[in-house]
Design an enzyme around this catalytic site. Sequence first.
Site, PDB file in Angstrom:
ATOM      1  N   CYS A 128      36.951 -12.184  25.795  1.00 33.92           N
ATOM      2  CA  CYS A 128      37.198 -13.385  25.607  1.00 33.92           C
ATOM      3  C   CYS A 128      38.898 -13.296  25.627  1.00 33.92           C
ATOM      4  CB  CYS A 128      36.694 -14.303  24.428  1.00 33.92           C
ATOM      5  SG  CYS A 128      36.553 -13.244  23.062  1.00 33.92           S
ATOM      6  N   HIS A 248      40.991 -18.507  20.718  1.00 36.72           N
ATOM      7  CA  HIS A 248      41.874 -17.460  20.346  1.00 36.72           C
ATOM      8  C   HIS A 248      43.395 -18.013  20.889  1.00 36.72           C
ATOM      9  CE1 HIS A 248      38.584 -15.048  19.539  1.00 36.72           C
ATOM     10  NE2 HIS A 248      38.113 -14.463  20.794  1.00 36.72           N
TER      11      HIS A 248
HETATM   12  C1  11C Z   1      35.737 -11.055  19.062  1.00 33.48           C
HETATM   13  N1  11C Z   1      36.431 -10.629  21.329  1.00 33.48           N
HETATM   14  O1  11C Z   1      36.564 -12.183  19.107  1.00 33.48           O
HETATM   15  C2  11C Z   1      35.440 -10.556  20.469  1.00 33.48           C
HETATM   16  C3  11C Z   1      34.399 -11.198  21.137  1.00 33.48           C
HETATM   17  O2  11C Z   1      33.213  -7.655  24.346  1.00 33.48           O
HETATM   18  O3  11C Z   1      32.631  -9.613  24.654  1.00 33.48           O
HETATM   19  C4  11C Z   1      33.618 -10.583  22.267  1.00 33.48           C
HETATM   20  C5  11C Z   1      33.041  -9.351  22.414  1.00 33.48           C
HETATM   21  C6  11C Z   1      32.951  -8.992  23.900  1.00 33.48           C
HETATM   22  O4  11C Z   1      35.449 -10.580  18.363  1.00 33.48           O
END
Ligand code: 11C
Length: 344
Positions: A128, A248
């Site tokens: 993400c 995010h």
């Molecule tokens: C998090 N970005 O916010 C991660 C979630 O490799 O698809 C997604 C984890 C992934 O913890």
Amino acid sequence: TAYNIAVVGATGAVGQKIVQILEAKKFPVNTLKLLSSERSAGKKLLFNNKEIIVEKATAESFAGIDIALFSAGGSVSKALAPKAVEHGAVVIDNTSAYRMDENVPLVVPEVNESDIKAHNGIIANPNCSTIQMVAALKPLQKAFGLSRIIVSTYQAVSGAGNQACKELENQVKQFLDNQDLTAELLPVKGDKKHYPIAFNALPQIDVFQDNGYTFEEMKMINETKKIMHSKELAIAATCVRLPFFTSHAESVYVELERDNVDVKDLWGVLTNAEGIVLEDDPSTQTYPTPLSAANKEEVFVGRVRKDIDNPNGFHLWIVSDNLLKGAAWNTVQIAERLIENDWL
Ligand code: 11C
């Protein structure tokens, strides 16, 4: 034509959003199979006002499926995605299991849609925090060239799943009740230590690698180079978890190759970029925030500034809903492009 779709991990944070988006976008669904681990099998989810019972995912679940959308963790994708492909399905995988595999396209449609065409049955959906960054930076790379990225993230708890959201809620209640905060999950399920996320900031997302970076940071670095077709791009990332539920945010520093570029030039490019919304006006305190971006599909950009010392350096603030463009929406978008371009 309508397609037989399977969603693996249907009861998870991303899986539920995928089901909602398939419905909201009127995706051409013939049958929808909802699959999960044994623990969640038997639950019911609504699709187009009909209840669908979630079934346990097995190798045999994919008979007759055209497109399988996986979002149940890397080990499930490793075990079952090849089985789905054997049954003739195209898999769009939301985990990190296949992202860096040379035979697997890693796709953000606004950035590298045409990579989909070369798929061998599996297409990977990036992390993400990577998706929203490349969506905003690819147009700048095209227009001005890009030599370096330094990014610090401010990431929502939902990135770590529904249980992590519960942990934050519990800790907020404990704090208000003057109790000690109990931490059993974050920063990383199964790691040796756990720290409270409520009223805190955790500079660890996923496990540490031998080079001192976390896996999340290395995902941002390696995936960005692959998606942007740019091995020589210099990138450093620091990923931080903060106590909010959705979206995010990223503070991003970039160095452009072209000289004499101004903030207005970046604004012009970003205003015309697919999937990007520019919200940038200091005079009216206009900029995106995690709350303002939540439940929206686009990637929002604000706070565009020229670096004080480096005339080719710029700073940006990039925000997007981590479960939508960061996961479920990007996945469904890849499925749409597969169909539209006849690349199934
Ligand atoms: C998090 N970005 O916010 C991660 C979630 O490799 O698809 C997604 C984890 C992934 O913890």
